[in-house]
Motif scaffolding. Structure first.
Motif, short mmCIF file in Angstrom:
data_model
loop_
_atom_site.label_atom_id
_atom_site.label_comp_id
_atom_site.label_asym_id
_atom_site.label_seq_id
_atom_site.Cartn_x
_atom_site.Cartn_y
_atom_site.Cartn_z
N ILE A 87 65.80 56.61 18.75
CA ILE A 87 65.68 57.62 17.69
C ILE A 87 64.73 57.13 16.60
O ILE A 87 63.83 57.86 16.16
CB ILE A 87 67.07 57.94 17.11
CG1 ILE A 87 67.92 58.69 18.13
CG2 ILE A 87 66.93 58.77 15.83
CD1 ILE A 87 69.34 58.95 17.67
N CYS A 93 61.01 57.02 17.93
CA CYS A 93 60.40 58.34 18.08
C CYS A 93 60.17 59.01 16.73
O CYS A 93 59.17 59.71 16.53
CB CYS A 93 61.27 59.22 18.97
SG CYS A 93 61.30 58.69 20.71
N LEU A 94 61.10 58.79 15.79
CA LEU A 94 60.91 59.35 14.46
C LEU A 94 59.67 58.76 13.79
O LEU A 94 58.87 59.48 13.19
CB LEU A 94 62.16 59.10 13.62
CG LEU A 94 62.08 59.53 12.14
CD1 LEU A 94 61.81 61.02 12.04
CD2 LEU A 94 63.37 59.16 11.42
N SER A 101 69.99 53.89 22.21
CA SER A 101 69.74 55.25 21.70
C SER A 101 69.31 55.22 20.24
O SER A 101 68.38 55.94 19.84
CB SER A 101 71.00 56.10 21.87
OG SER A 101 71.35 56.23 23.23
N PRO A 137 68.04 62.00 25.36
CA PRO A 137 68.59 62.72 24.20
C PRO A 137 68.18 62.10 22.87
O PRO A 137 67.92 62.81 21.90
CB PRO A 137 70.11 62.63 24.42
CG PRO A 137 70.28 62.31 25.86
CD PRO A 137 69.11 61.48 26.23
N ALA A 138 68.11 60.76 22.85
CA ALA A 138 67.72 60.09 21.60
C ALA A 138 66.27 60.38 21.27
O ALA A 138 65.91 60.61 20.10
CB ALA A 138 67.94 58.58 21.73
N LEU A 187 64.59 63.03 22.11
CA LEU A 187 64.55 64.42 21.68
C LEU A 187 65.05 64.54 20.24
O LEU A 187 64.48 65.30 19.43
CB LEU A 187 65.39 65.28 22.61
CG LEU A 187 65.39 66.79 22.32
CD1 LEU A 187 63.97 67.35 22.45
CD2 LEU A 187 66.32 67.52 23.28
N ALA A 188 66.08 63.78 19.87
CA ALA A 188 66.60 63.82 18.50
C ALA A 188 65.56 63.26 17.53
O ALA A 188 65.33 63.83 16.45
CB ALA A 188 67.90 63.02 18.41
N GLY A 189 64.92 62.14 17.88
CA GLY A 189 63.88 61.60 17.01
C GLY A 189 62.70 62.54 16.87
O GLY A 189 62.13 62.70 15.78
N TYR A 190 62.34 63.19 17.98
CA TYR A 190 61.25 64.18 17.95
C TYR A 190 61.61 65.34 17.04
O TYR A 190 60.77 65.81 16.25
CB TYR A 190 61.00 64.66 19.37
CG TYR A 190 60.03 65.81 19.50
CD1 TYR A 190 58.65 65.62 19.36
CD2 TYR A 190 60.49 67.09 19.77
CE1 TYR A 190 57.77 66.68 19.48
CE2 TYR A 190 59.61 68.15 19.90
CZ TYR A 190 58.26 67.94 19.76
OH TYR A 190 57.39 68.99 19.88
N ALA A 191 62.85 65.80 17.10
CA ALA A 191 63.28 66.91 16.24
C ALA A 191 63.30 66.48 14.78
O ALA A 191 62.89 67.24 13.89
CB ALA A 191 64.64 67.41 16.67
N LEU A 192 63.76 65.26 14.50
CA LEU A 192 63.80 64.79 13.11
C LEU A 192 62.40 64.65 12.53
O LEU A 192 62.22 64.77 11.31
CB LEU A 192 64.53 63.45 13.04
CG LEU A 192 66.04 63.48 13.27
CD1 LEU A 192 66.60 62.06 13.30
CD2 LEU A 192 66.72 64.30 12.17
#
Length: 864
Positions: A22, A25-26, A18, A372-373, A375-380
């Motif tokens: 993250i 994706c970030l 995960s 979920p990871a 999605l978190a990297g995408y949001a960051l």
């Protein structure tokens, strides 16, 4: 199967996967946004720093008959609305609204001589739609209505005008003077006032410099200057001003709002400007005086596209490598998770579980760790300022699809038959003829592509060349295939050498390394693109930095250079010598001189070259010694002794050929001569060494322009496009170095179980703990070192392999970037770091394995 239970059992591996997701994706979603924001900033800076008459759109017409004259302000306003209505939709957001910014209309005459001056003074008439907001009247009053007077037996109009205060001094004019203009169709002007600009630095005045300054022009073959000034008249003057009998032009200025520009719209803007030009031409149908669009915006956008294309190419190369390495590391993480579930999945398959259930379980657990990871990297990534590009959305989706797809495929292949035993540790499998042929074809195509790229260059300097993007990928793949196939051979030679010795550990360690299966070696080969791309980025960045320094010296020619259009007085030179921070001052004189007795001209500088060379110190260029004679440009070579006209006739022998004179001349005809050949040097240039303040030197000589090498270098480095390239390369280099270390750690962990089993077998035969550590190091280190060396070689060779395909001069002060000097610090640091990580991992592995009892590793029958 219960997915959540599996996730809780393998929580550490799931968490590691995960975290890697993250970060991946970030980087994949955030870096393109930051890059594009930098590109937009670079375009806006390019438009805002360019001259307004070059960046803005100006509709112009030159009426030559009374039927085409415009005599009222409303007529100009109506045409302005018409031009704005014709703007293509893609161009409208870039244009400021009417009446804002520097938007205005004007009417001006040109080349209107003052009667009786023999064509040496010209007094033009001008009208600005917003002059009342732009100027302050410092003498007299604003112009009023025109009148008439008699001249040469005719009644001619008299225009009330005002001129800039500077013109009163420069052209010997006074408020209250009346001047007759023209040589045949006469008019008169009465100067009723003098003005100054409220904001002389406003871009508005770029369109009207003829009003704000006296223009001096030296006609060919003349020693005297022509002086031109454009006056201001009132709205009432328009009713009398006509294009019949004089050079009159109307202009509608549509300013560009640089803050609304973005780099993605550049191709669309270029097409919209061409469309606008076509629509304006249509409006001219049936008129004797055609309307035309005057602008340098297409050239600005074209130059920006050329620089942007190179930046995007380099960015795509490094980001593509980053994406490949990130996906490779994630695949290693998925492989680790699959290995951790081997016992569970094997048992499920033996108890009748279908292949779909086994593969689906692994894919579901991978998706649970990834989704979920991601999605978190995408949001960051939204914390990074910049436009949202398609890659921002596609990147995280690609990560999930690749990793989940790999998990499902690998498990489906591994468990396609229940309890399928494999013994690949005894001998390596021989590759098929088809596979060898395919790999050879890839290598040949990569080498041929690199050769063709160097031979032909880019197909389109203003666009992306797919060939440039594919060749580095092919070279990386070829290097990986060669490494994969060739690395066992030197190891087998070492195995033969160690077999003659009495020590068992070197033989066993190198044998296991040489017999490693391809599947176990492939994870380590992630190091190759990681190191290759990171070293490539570092080399390119260093090349740009070094060339920027050379370009700053090339543009200035000294630590500090002071130039003036007039002679610098001797007392001013002494003040400069005594200024704080000044260590040395070398005076020089520049001029345009006559070569021979004809019309040939050349640029010249008279200077003490020996002092100039001492002043330069350790600058990255040098000048030949010149005790006498002249150094000439290539265009003047081969003439032996030639004569020039400069203050007096001088005969100078050629003492050498110089391609450029730093800070002064880079092309054309020029020469350097000793300053003592001049009868009385009229110094207009000072070359200064020291850390004196540029602003302080400007105050000492107000008429001079002062530039410094440090200031020029900062200007080059602070360019947004240049900063974007170097910043992105720095981030990618650090990220890839981190991924390389992670790959080493994962490679150690992925093979930990098999390695622990082998060490446990050997420990039953009397292998000590220290020998187990050495065995593990010898098994792991050779592959890592070989891959590291190949990756470093690839990164150092890519700039030379790409050759002219990557033109980075736009980021280095327009100086070609070609000096990719070999700096061994970064390669040595990366190689040492990875080797240290491998050794540390080996020792850690043996330390952990030491706490295990042999009964937990070996089963009944394993020793038989």
């Amino acid at each position: 199967m219960r997915i959540l239970l599996l996730a809780r059992v393998h929580l550490g591996t799931v968490a590691a996967l995960s975290v890697l997701t993250i970060s991946a994706c970030l980087l994949i979603a955030g870096l393109p946004r930051g890059m594009q924001a930098s590109f937009d900033q670079a375009l806006r800076r390019s438009l805002s720093t360019a001259a307004a008459q070059q960046a803005d759109l100006t509709v112009a017409v030159a009426p030559d008959s009374r039927g085409e004259d415009l005599h009222e302000r409303d007529q100009f306003a109506a045409r302005d609305r018409e031009w704005r209505d014709l703007l293509p939709p893609g161009l409208r957001p870039l244009i400021t609204p009417a009446g804002t910014g520097s938007s205005h209309t004007s009417a001006k005459t040109t080349v209107t001589p003052i009667t009786g001056t023999s064509g040496t003074q010209f007094f033009n008439l001008g009208w600005l739609s917003d002059a009342d907001r732009r100027v302050t009247w410092v003498q007299g009053r604003p112009p009023g209505k025109p009148g008439t007077t008699r001249y040469d037996g005719e009644t001619i109009p008299v225009f009330e005008v005002g001129v800039v205060a500077e013109a009163l001094r420069e052209m010997d004019l006074r408020v209250g003077d009346t001047k007759t203009l023209g040589e045949n169709d006469y008019i008169a002007v009465k100067i009723v006032g003098a003005f100054e600009a409220k904001d002389p630095g406003d871009r508005y005045w770029d369109h009207n410099l003829d009003i704000l300054r006296v223009t001096k022009i030296q006609p060919p073959g003349s020693l005297d200057f022509e002086k031109h000034i454009t006056s201001l008249m009132s709205d009432d003057g328009l009713s009398v001003l006509s294009g019949e009998g004089r050079h009159l032009a109307y202009h509608w200025v549509l300013p560009v709002d640089a803050t609304t520009a973005n780099a993605l719209d550049v191709p669309r803007l270029t097409a919209a400007i061409a469309d606008f030009d076509r629509l304006i031409g249509i409006q001219s149908t049936g008129t004797a005086s055609p309307y035309r669009l005057v602008t340098g915006l297409p050239k600005l956008l074209g130059d920006f596209r050329a620089a942007l294309a190179t930046a995007e190419t380099v960015m795509y190369l490094v980001l593509g490598g980053l994406l490949a390495v990130a996906l490779g590391v994630l695949v290693l993480g998925v492989q680790l998770l699959a290995d951790r579930m081997e016992h569970t999945l094997t048992l499920a398959r033996a108890r009748g579980g279908s292949l779909r259930q086994v593969a689906g379980t692994g894919a579901a657990l991978t998706g649970l760790a990834e989704a979920p990871a991601a999605l978190a990297g995408y949001a960051l990534s939204y914390l990074v300022p910049g436009p949202v590009l398609p890659i921002v959305h596609a990147g995280p989706v690609l990560v999930i699809v690749v990793t989940v797809g790999y998990a499902a495929t690998r498990l489906a292949v591994t468990y396609r038959t229940p309890l399928h035993e494999r013994r690949d540790d005894v001998a390596t499998a021989r590759p098929s003829a088809k596979r060898i042929t395919l790999e050879a074809l890839v290598i040949v195509l990569a080498l041929a592509g690199a050769y063709l790229l160097r031979a032909r260059g880019l197909t389109d300097s203003a666009g992306q060349d797919p060939f440039l993007l594919l060749v580095p990928i092919a070279l990386t793949l070829a290097a990986a295939l060669i490494t994969l196939r060739c690395y066992p051979f030197p190891l087998r030679l070492l195995v033969r050498l160690t077999a003659r010795g009495r020590a068992a550990v070197p033989f066993l360690g190198l044998t296991r390394a040489a017999r490693a299966r391809s599947a176990s070696v492939l994870p380590v080969l992630i190091l190759l693109p990681a190191l290759g791309v990171s070293v490539f980025a570092a080399v390119i960045s260093d090349g740009i930095a070094g060339t920027q320094t050379r370009a700053s010296w090339q543009q200035v020619g000294a630590p500090i250079k002071m130039t003036s259009n007039i002679e610098i007085p001797a007392e001013a030179i002494e003040r400069v010598r005594g200024a704080a921070g000044v260590e040395q001052v070398v005076p020089a004189q520049t001029a345009r001189v006559q070569v021979g007795y004809g019309a040939e001209r050349a640029e010249a500088i008279a200077v003490d070259v020996a002092q100039w060379r001492r002043l330069m110190g350790e600058a990255p260029f040098g000048l030949p010694d010149l005790p006498s004679g002249a150094l000439v440009s290539p265009e003047l070579q081969g003439r032996g002794t030639f004569e020039i006209g400069w203050q007096s006739r001088l005969k100078l022998p050629t003492r050498g050929v110089i391609a450029s004179v730093p800070g002064f001349f880079t092309k054309g005809k020029f020469l350097v001569v000793p300053i003592d050949v001049l009868t009385r040097p009229a110094v207009n240039t000072l070359l200064i060494k020291g850390d004196a303040s540029v602003d302080a030197l400007k105050r000492l000589v107000p008429s001079a322009t002062v530039v410094s090498q440090h200031g020029t270098l900062r200007a080059i480095q602070d360019d947004p496009l240049t900063s974007a390239v170097r910043w992105t390369m720095l981030v990618v280099t650090v990220a890839l170095a981190a991924y390389a270390l992670v790959a080493v750690v994962l490679a150690l962990v992925v093979g930990a179980a098999d390695r622990a089993r082998a060490v446990s077998f050997l420990r039953t035969l009397g292998l000590s703990e220290r020998q187990a550590q050495r065995l593990t190091v010898l098994e792991i280190l050779p592959v890592i070192l070989v891959t590291t060396l190949v990756g470093l070689g690839l990164g150092l060779g890519l700039p030379a392999a790409l050759g002219p395909g990557v033109d980075l001069s736009s980021y280095a002060g327009d100086l070609p970037v070609g000096d990719y000097s070999l700096d061994l610090f970064l390669p040595s640091a990366l190689a040492a770091g990875l080797a240290a990580a491998a050794v540390l991992g080996a020792y850690t592995h043996t330390a952990v394995s030491r706490r295990r009892r042999l009964g937990t590793v070996l089963r009944v029958g394993d020793l038989t």
